[in-house]
Enzyme design. Sequence first.
Site, PDB file in Angstrom:
ATOM      1  N   GLU A   1      23.919  15.407 -45.482  1.00 51.89           N
ATOM      2  CA  GLU A   1      25.191  15.992 -45.063  1.00 51.89           C
ATOM      3  C   GLU A   1      25.933  14.982 -44.219  1.00 51.89           C
ATOM      4  OE1 GLU A   1      24.097  19.427 -42.797  1.00 51.89           O
ATOM      5  OE2 GLU A   1      22.914  20.231 -44.445  1.00 51.89           O
TER       6      GLU A   1
ATOM      7  N   LYS B   1      27.790  13.963 -40.810  1.00 50.31           N
ATOM      8  CA  LYS B   1      27.646  14.378 -39.419  1.00 50.31           C
ATOM      9  C   LYS B   1      29.050  14.503 -38.839  1.00 50.31           C
ATOM     10  CE  LYS B   1      24.879  13.401 -35.366  1.00 50.31           C
ATOM     11  NZ  LYS B   1      25.897  13.495 -34.322  1.00 50.31           N
TER      12      LYS B   1
ATOM     13  N   ASP C   1      31.972  15.217 -36.265  1.00 49.67           N
ATOM     14  CA  ASP C   1      32.068  14.867 -34.848  1.00 49.67           C
ATOM     15  C   ASP C   1      32.958  15.870 -34.126  1.00 49.67           C
ATOM     16  OD1 ASP C   1      31.560  13.467 -32.620  1.00 49.67           O
ATOM     17  OD2 ASP C   1      32.924  11.813 -33.053  1.00 49.67           O
TER      18      ASP C   1
ATOM     19  N   TYR D   1      32.777  24.008 -39.727  1.00 51.31           N
ATOM     20  CA  TYR D   1      31.945  23.774 -40.899  1.00 51.31           C
ATOM     21  C   TYR D   1      30.527  24.229 -40.564  1.00 51.31           C
ATOM     22  CZ  TYR D   1      35.063  20.838 -43.769  1.00 51.31           C
ATOM     23  OH  TYR D   1      36.056  20.366 -44.568  1.00 51.31           O
TER      24      TYR D   1
ATOM     25  N   LYS E   1      23.746   6.876 -37.919  1.00 53.30           N
ATOM     26  CA  LYS E   1      25.111   6.661 -37.401  1.00 53.30           C
ATOM     27  C   LYS E   1      25.704   5.404 -38.015  1.00 53.30           C
ATOM     28  CE  LYS E   1      25.496   9.529 -33.626  1.00 53.30           C
ATOM     29  NZ  LYS E   1      25.779   9.175 -32.272  1.00 53.30           N
TER      30      LYS E   1
ATOM     31  N   CYS F   1      62.930  -5.567 -17.460  1.00 54.36           N
ATOM     32  CA  CYS F   1      62.846  -4.653 -18.608  1.00 54.36           C
ATOM     33  C   CYS F   1      63.232  -5.390 -19.889  1.00 54.36           C
ATOM     34  CB  CYS F   1      63.769  -3.461 -18.386  1.00 54.36           C
ATOM     35  SG  CYS F   1      63.845  -2.380 -19.818  1.00 54.36           S
TER      36      CYS F   1
ATOM     37  N   CYS G   1      66.725  -3.765 -21.068  1.00 52.72           N
ATOM     38  CA  CYS G   1      67.990  -3.807 -20.333  1.00 52.72           C
ATOM     39  C   CYS G   1      68.026  -4.870 -19.242  1.00 52.72           C
ATOM     40  CB  CYS G   1      68.314  -2.439 -19.745  1.00 52.72           C
ATOM     41  SG  CYS G   1      67.247  -2.000 -18.369  1.00 52.72           S
TER      42      CYS G   1
ATOM     43  N   CYS H   1      60.714   0.679 -15.722  1.00 57.65           N
ATOM     44  CA  CYS H   1      62.106   0.246 -15.626  1.00 57.65           C
ATOM     45  C   CYS H   1      62.873   1.336 -14.878  1.00 57.65           C
ATOM     46  CB  CYS H   1      62.712   0.044 -17.016  1.00 57.65           C
ATOM     47  SG  CYS H   1      64.508  -0.121 -16.938  1.00 57.65           S
TER      48      CYS H   1
ATOM     49  N   CYS I   1      69.354   2.284 -19.489  1.00 55.85           N
ATOM     50  CA  CYS I   1      68.381   1.614 -20.341  1.00 55.85           C
ATOM     51  C   CYS I   1      68.293   2.342 -21.682  1.00 55.85           C
ATOM     52  CB  CYS I   1      67.042   1.587 -19.622  1.00 55.85           C
ATOM     53  SG  CYS I   1      65.750   0.783 -20.565  1.00 55.85           S
TER      54      CYS I   1
HETATM   55  S1  IVH Z   1      21.813  19.821 -37.970  1.00 52.23           S
HETATM   56  C1  IVH Z   1      18.030  20.570 -35.149  1.00 52.23           C
HETATM   57  N1  IVH Z   1      23.836  19.008 -39.376  1.00 52.23           N
HETATM   58  O1  IVH Z   1      24.966  16.687 -34.449  1.00 52.23           O
HETATM   59  C2  IVH Z   1      19.379  19.971 -35.153  1.00 52.23           C
HETATM   60  N2  IVH Z   1      23.947  18.729 -37.018  1.00 52.23           N
HETATM   61  O2  IVH Z   1      22.323  15.911 -32.557  1.00 52.23           O
HETATM   62  C3  IVH Z   1      20.249  20.675 -36.124  1.00 52.23           C
HETATM   63  N3  IVH Z   1      26.051  17.775 -36.227  1.00 52.23           N
HETATM   64  O3  IVH Z   1      25.352  18.468 -31.787  1.00 52.23           O
HETATM   65  C4  IVH Z   1      21.529  19.990 -36.280  1.00 52.23           C
HETATM   66  N4  IVH Z   1      27.000  17.554 -38.191  1.00 52.23           N
HETATM   67  O4  IVH Z   1      26.363  19.731 -33.696  1.00 52.23           O
HETATM   68  C5  IVH Z   1      23.312  19.117 -38.143  1.00 52.23           C
HETATM   69  N5  IVH Z   1      25.587  18.355 -40.774  1.00 52.23           N
HETATM   70  C6  IVH Z   1      25.065  18.483 -39.553  1.00 52.23           C
HETATM   71  C7  IVH Z   1      25.776  18.080 -38.395  1.00 52.23           C
HETATM   72  C8  IVH Z   1      25.167  18.223 -37.140  1.00 52.23           C
HETATM   73  C9  IVH Z   1      27.147  17.384 -36.900  1.00 52.23           C
HETATM   74  C10 IVH Z   1      25.891  17.685 -34.753  1.00 52.23           C
HETATM   75  C11 IVH Z   1      25.322  18.910 -34.120  1.00 52.23           C
HETATM   76  C12 IVH Z   1      24.559  18.422 -32.924  1.00 52.23           C
HETATM   77  C13 IVH Z   1      24.304  16.987 -33.245  1.00 52.23           C
HETATM   78  C14 IVH Z   1      22.817  16.807 -33.454  1.00 52.23           C
END
Ligand code: IVH
Length: 682
Positions: free
Chosen positions: A117, A119, A121, A231, A320, A414, A417, A432, A438
Amino acid sequence: MDLFASQDVQDKIRHLTARLHHLNYQYYQNDVSEVSDQEFDHMLRELQQLEKQYPEYAQPNSPTQRVGGTITKQFPTQEHRFPMLSLANTYSEADLREFDERVQRGLEGAEYAYVCELKFDGVAMSLRYENGQLSQGVTRGDGTRGDVVTSNVRTIKTLPLALHAPAGGAPVPADFEVRGEIFMPLGVFNDLNAEREQNGEALLANPRNAASGTLKLQDSAQVAARRLRFYAYSFLSTGRHFPTHSAALEALKSWGLPVSDTWRKAASIEGVLEFIHHWEKRRFELPVATDGIVIKVDDLRQQELLGYTAKSPRWAIAYKYPAEAGRTRLNDIIYQVGRTGAVTPVALLDPVPLAGTVVKRASVHNANQIAALDLRLGDMVFVEKGGEIIPKITGVDRSARPADAVPIVYPTACPACGTPLVRPEGEAHFRCPNERGCAPQLKSKLEHYVSRKALNIDGLGAETVGRFFDLGLVRDAADLYDLPQRREELVNLERLGEKSVQRMFLGLEQSKEVPFDRVLFGLGIRYVGETVAEKLAAHYRSIDPILSASVDELAAVPEVGGVIAESVALWAQDEANRQLVERLRAAGVQLQLTGEAPQPLSDRLNGLTFVLSGVFEQHSREELEQVIVRNGGKVTGSISKKLSYLVAGDKMGPAKREKATTLKVPIIGETELLAMVSDGGL
Ligand code: IVH
């Protein structure tokens, strides 16, 4: 009300609730609009009205919760039934292969597959659904306890308040949790920051901070306006409902929960690596910020077998992506002058691809940073996207410095001006001071005045006012209202014509109906954003008392601190600003609130002044302010000998208590304040 009428009302509420739920589901999950927006709003308003009249029949998951309005003074905390763990992070393929080997050993040679999946943010969120109804939303907190933010979560429009199993599909369990990420879509984030920039407010660093800040807002109506999304990525419950994680994801989706379609199964670690490479660049095309991928063993029995370390599962890991950095040449620095005269250096670079876009400009914040980085024109510099959004220069490749690199001399005048720049004490930016002459300052003041949140003048956008300014047709907001006298000139301008001129005149006419608080905001007084303008307008109700208020009086208005008060008073002292106000008044712009002022309730607090501090239990701070003001008292911001009472809530800082004690100002609580007005409360 007789029994029959009460039954009718209940039926009506139930019917409207069900219908609106259905329409929401069709709209957000299936992209189908069965009725017009107008019809939808009409039904929603009807339901709101009924719920207001008969709160006893309102359903907790009513679609009206979507628009917010609930004020939470302090979010209660709650223990998680299943702790919210974090994931181990890796940054290299080698680490991933090691993870795979550990899984293999743990499963003793059995076959296994992964789910990959993205990740996301944002902010982790645990949602509980009971009998198919969203009953609670809790933040991660420390992993064991989190904040209950249900009313804010309910405003997320793509999140179903009620779930339905499709015919023949997996049934919705009676009680379960779904976990996922709440995020602010990048488009919303960019709009929000553009708006903050216009208002001279500090920019939000990245969408994650923006989402987490939004979730903590006390007013859910404000949360609704921020258009957060969710999500889902895991299902949790007692008992076994699914054989695999992938089956759980499919079920969540089938019940109407938003699951990003980006996940894939991978038969081996090679498949995982492919997934990683596939998304490395493409992820920037998604509406959500992502910082890596998450790999999970698919089979839930195998997950159990692998188990957990103290902090994280052994069956999952996060990879990451490296922070996207680019290296490119710094060609020049230009200096932009903002609405309030602040000068910001902007670096012009050789174009470099970075996190999904081609970067040609980067911010350098201010003069201090130029010195700290020891930047020279011609240098090879490193650029990164802060939270992958706003590119900034993070360093210089000193080894590649050309012999003829030119030290940067920060301008003393500036760039627009020529006025000598000033740097007020304690501020990072040079400014300024030529507010009246200006060009970029005048131009952006005009742009601000016509902007959507201010006077919202139809047919007169930023570009058009800029053009009018360049042509010498307008210099300030009041000039706009003289435009109808120059009709001939305008219709002959290229790209304008009769029709657009007509529309613009109508827009100008309509702007005379825009309420005073937005006009006040539109004046572009430094530090007076939307909220402060609203507070000032509600307090003074007209421009005249604002123009004559002292700094202390202004600072006593809720949400108006010393810095804002000084800025407003300074603005009001300026003769040119006073003339502008008079010309706007003559043009017919609203300079006072219409409608009834709230009636005073009593004079029991006449002559008394109060400071409110901390978080209160029964009422929000604003409500308490209303209680004081409507009973004749005054609210101020600072503790002095003259203060009558300090009203202390929870979490008041110790410094305030100490100061009040030293100055012998009595400290009371919320209950005592309410007792002082007894039946005069709200
Ligand atoms: S699974 C047991 N799936 O990443 C941990 N986490 O350190 C279950 N996060 O703050 C987490 N996308 O909110 C999982 N597809 C994803 C994710 C996800 C983002 C975040 C989660 C958590 C951090 C995990």
